[in-house]
Design an enzyme around this catalytic site. Structure first.
Site, PDB file in Angstrom:
ATOM      1  N   ARG A  23       0.861  -1.192   0.000  1.00  0.00           N
ATOM      2  CA  ARG A  23       0.000   0.000   0.000  1.00  0.00           C
ATOM      3  C   ARG A  23       0.897   1.240   0.000  1.00  0.00           C
ATOM      4  O   ARG A  23       1.981   1.225   0.570  1.00  0.00           O
ATOM      5  CB  ARG A  23      -0.865  -0.011   1.264  1.00  0.00           C
ATOM      6  CG  ARG A  23      -1.718   1.196   1.490  1.00  0.00           C
ATOM      7  CD  ARG A  23      -2.468   1.158   2.837  1.00  0.00           C
ATOM      8  NE  ARG A  23      -3.219  -0.088   3.003  1.00  0.00           N
ATOM      9  CZ  ARG A  23      -2.973  -1.004   3.951  1.00  0.00           C
ATOM     10  NH1 ARG A  23      -2.009  -0.820   4.813  1.00  0.00           N
ATOM     11  NH2 ARG A  23      -3.700  -2.086   4.029  1.00  0.00           N
ATOM     12  N   ASP A 107      -3.935  -5.952  13.254  1.00  0.00           N
ATOM     13  CA  ASP A 107      -4.256  -4.546  13.489  1.00  0.00           C
ATOM     14  C   ASP A 107      -5.092  -4.441  14.751  1.00  0.00           C
ATOM     15  O   ASP A 107      -5.846  -5.363  15.092  1.00  0.00           O
ATOM     16  CB  ASP A 107      -5.063  -3.974  12.319  1.00  0.00           C
ATOM     17  CG  ASP A 107      -4.332  -4.086  10.985  1.00  0.00           C
ATOM     18  OD1 ASP A 107      -3.172  -3.667  10.918  1.00  0.00           O
ATOM     19  OD2 ASP A 107      -4.936  -4.601  10.025  1.00  0.00           O
ATOM     20  N   ASP A 120      -7.832  -8.976  11.581  1.00  0.00           N
ATOM     21  CA  ASP A 120      -7.026  -9.681  10.581  1.00  0.00           C
ATOM     22  C   ASP A 120      -6.200 -10.854  11.115  1.00  0.00           C
ATOM     23  O   ASP A 120      -5.127 -11.156  10.594  1.00  0.00           O
ATOM     24  CB  ASP A 120      -6.120  -8.697   9.825  1.00  0.00           C
ATOM     25  CG  ASP A 120      -6.912  -7.618   9.117  1.00  0.00           C
ATOM     26  OD1 ASP A 120      -8.054  -7.897   8.713  1.00  0.00           O
ATOM     27  OD2 ASP A 120      -6.397  -6.502   8.979  1.00  0.00           O
TER      28      ASP A 120
END
Length: 179
Positions: A23, A107, A120
Site C-alpha cells: 500500500r 491490526d 485480521d
C-alpha cells in the site's frame, strides 16, 4: 541524501514480509521528529492498494511511526469521534524521501468509546505460514500486540486524546501558513 525536517511532505510505502509493495500513501506532512518517533499528519490523501484500489481519506489523521517499536498508529479524527488504527509493523525507515515499513497483518482498531478489536487474525495466520515469519518474529509480533493493547487500556501516549489534539493543532498551523 538530505535529512528530513518538520514541514516536509513524504510518501509512505507499506510492504509485506516478502518485500512486495502492499500500500502507498501519497502524503504525510512531518510534524515532529524525536529520537524514537516520527509524527506526521495528512488529510484527504490518496491511498493506493496493490491490486488497483485507490481512495482518498475523508478525515484528518495523525500518523505515528516508531524506530524501536513494532507498530505504527494512526489517529483518525472522524465526525463520530477519534478512532485509532494500529498496524503491527516493523520499525520505520526513511529511504529516499519515503517512510517505509513492513506490515505484519494484525491490526488493533480502537473506537471513540474506548473499546477495541484485534483485526485480521486469519490474514496473519495465512501470511506467517506463506512467508515463513519464523518463531522469533512471531514472538515479537504477539508481544508488540499485547504491549499495544496494554497502552490502550492505560490510555498511555498516543491513546491520550490531548496528544492527538496537540498534533492536530500543529498540523492546522502548518497548513494555514502554506495558504
Amino acid at each position: 541524501m538530505r535529512e528530513i525536517r518538520e514541514g516536509d511532505k513524504l510518501q509512505v510505502h507499506c510492504y509485506k514480509h516478502d518485500g512486495t509493495l502492499h500500500r502507498t500513501c501519497d502524503e504525510a506532512t512531518v510534524l515532529e521528529i524525536t529520537e524514537n518517533t516520527l509524527v506526521c499528519a495528512n488529510y484527504k490523501t490518496e491511498i493506493s492498494e496493490i491490486g488497483g484500489v485507490r481512495y482518498h481519506t475523508k478525515e484528518p489523521a495523525i500518523l505515528l511511526f516508531y524506530k524501536d517499536e513494532w507498530f505504527n498508529i494512526i489517529g483518525q479524527m472522524k465526525k463520530k469521534g477519534l478512532f485509532y488504527y494500529c498496524n503491527i509493523a516493523s520499525p520505520y525507515i526513511i529511504d529516499d524521501g519515503l517512510i517505509k515499513y513492513i506490515d505484519y497483518d494484525l491490526d488493533l482498531r480502537v473506537f471513540p468509546d474506548g473499546s477495541f478489536k484485534v483485526l485480521d487474525r486469519n490474514e496473519y495466520r495465512y501470511h506467517k505460514k506463506k512467508m515463513n515469519y519464523g518463531e522469533s518474529l512471531e514472538r515479537v509480533i504477539e508481544y508488540e500486540l499485547s504491549k499495544l493493547i496494554e497502552m490502550k487500556r492505560k490510555n498511555e501516549g498516543v491513546f491520550s486524546k490531548e496528544m492527538i489534539d496537540h498534533y492536530y493543532e500543529l498540523y492546522e498551523k502548518m497548513r494555514s501558513k502554506k495558504h
